[in-house]
Design a protein around this motif. Structure first.
Motif, mmCIF file in Angstrom:
data_model
loop_
_atom_site.group_PDB
_atom_site.id
_atom_site.type_symbol
_atom_site.label_atom_id
_atom_site.label_comp_id
_atom_site.label_asym_id
_atom_site.label_seq_id
_atom_site.Cartn_x
_atom_site.Cartn_y
_atom_site.Cartn_z
ATOM 1 N N ALA A 161 -12.153 4.562 2.075
ATOM 2 C CA ALA A 161 -12.417 3.557 3.116
ATOM 3 C C ALA A 161 -11.517 2.338 2.970
ATOM 4 C CB ALA A 161 -13.893 3.143 3.064
ATOM 5 N N GLN A 162 -11.186 1.965 1.730
ATOM 6 C CA GLN A 162 -10.306 0.827 1.483
ATOM 7 C C GLN A 162 -8.901 1.272 1.077
ATOM 8 O OE1 GLN A 162 -11.631 -2.087 2.203
ATOM 9 N NE2 GLN A 162 -13.621 -1.091 2.532
ATOM 10 N N TRP A 197 -5.049 3.394 1.636
ATOM 11 C CA TRP A 197 -3.882 3.164 2.487
ATOM 12 C C TRP A 197 -4.086 3.724 3.898
ATOM 13 C CZ3 TRP A 197 0.033 5.205 -1.707
ATOM 14 C CH2 TRP A 197 0.044 4.306 -2.766
ATOM 15 N N PRO A 241 -8.524 3.117 6.807
ATOM 16 C CA PRO A 241 -8.915 2.512 8.095
ATOM 17 C C PRO A 241 -8.531 3.366 9.305
ATOM 18 C CG PRO A 241 -7.998 0.862 6.624
ATOM 19 C CD PRO A 241 -7.794 2.185 5.959
#
Length: 304
Positions: free
Chosen positions: A131-132, A134, A137
């Motif tokens: 989720a965080q 590269w 998103p």
């Protein structure tokens, strides 16, 4: 003939100069090691799995979470194995049959999963697809799940298993050389015909050996899969992860029942590996014992 020369002759035939008691001691130590660290642990797994009878054993294997873990393990192996088969054959062909710049670097990359911890490999995938991460998103915007889902488990399994087939084939292809392939091409064979009728028969037992090892590692992988799975019961737990959860919950019979499947897989792998090695040795002996071909009268060169 005296006793001393007789002992010397026997030792020479055996290929050793040690006394008999030294050989027997070494054999005894090796057998004790195998018994203590290999046979007894395997026997303990099956004994503990069957401690409460066959009904409890099969109940531990057929409950929904266990069946889901078995299915997910088979799915991950069924996807990773064909991909690694294609990659392994292509990489071995490229490295063994051609000379090019960067060949040593490619060979090093093939060995990379052997030197990198599987946990680190799992963390790399989390860094890329989490989720965080590269690409995280963008994946969330398009509702694509990789981490804590089946695709992440498959990717981690592919990473830790792809060197096995290539590493079995590279030295085998290098030892065989290119003479037979070049002769086939000179006689008009296409690239596919050369591979199918010349190269593949020569590497089939090594290829089978690599496939066996790759499949066994894919089904037994723990570290990388543990990082990317999320440990969601009934959804993202493979069989090794399921064993860990059951053991931590003190469900020893169910845990050892699931572990017995992995132990059984290991035994089957050893049997198939032994058969493949035996068939390979027999094929090599048969090829070495074949007499050289003599030219027939129709094809014999005429003297001038």
């Amino acid at each position: 003939m005296s006793a001393a020369p007789t002992r010397t002759v026997r030792r020479a035939k055996a290929g050793t100069t040690e006394a008999a008691w030294v050989r027997y001691t070494l054999i005894g130590v090796a057998l004790a090691f195998v018994l203590l660290f290999l046979v007894l642990p395997l026997a303990a797994v099956f004994t503990e799995a069957l401690r409460k009878g066959f009904s409890a054993y099969f109940a531990g294997l057929t409950e929904p979470d266990a069946w889901s873990a078995i299915q997910l393990t088979l799915i991950a192996a069924a996807i990773a194995l064909p991909l690694n088969l294609v990659f392994g054959v292509a990489a071995a062909w490229c490295i063994a049959k051609y000379e090019f710049k960067g060949k040593a670097f490619l060979t090093t990359l093939v060995d990379l999963p052997f030197s990198v911890s599987p946990v680190v490999a799992g963390l790399v995938y989390v860094l890329m697809f989490g989720a965080q991460g590269w690409i995280g998103p963008w994946l969330q915007e398009h509702d694509i799940k990789i981490i804590f889902a089946v695709p992440g488990i498959v990717l981690a399994t592919i990473f830790v298993t792809f060197p096995f087939i290539a590493r079995e084939l590279i030295p085998l292809m290098q030892a065989q050389g290119n003479d037979e392939e070049q002769a086939a091409i000179v006689l008009g064979a296409t690239g596919w015909q050369t591979f199918w009728y010349v190269t593949l028969p020569n590497i089939k037992w090594g290829l089978l050996y690599g496939v066996i090892l790759c499949n066994a590692r894919a089904m037994g992988e723990f570290g990388a899969v543990s990082v990317v799975s999320g440990h969601i019961r009934g959804q993202t737990n493979t069989l090794p992860l399921h064993v860990e959860i059951l053991y931590n919950e003190y469900q020893s019979v169910a845990a050892f029942a699931a572990a017995s499947l992995l132990a059984l897989l290991a035994l089957i792998t050893l049997v198939i590996k032994s058969v493949a090695e035996w068939r390979n040795e027999q094929a090599m002996k048969a090829a070495a014992e074949l007499p050289p071909e003599r030219p027939t009268p129709a094809t014999a060169p005429t003297a001038r």
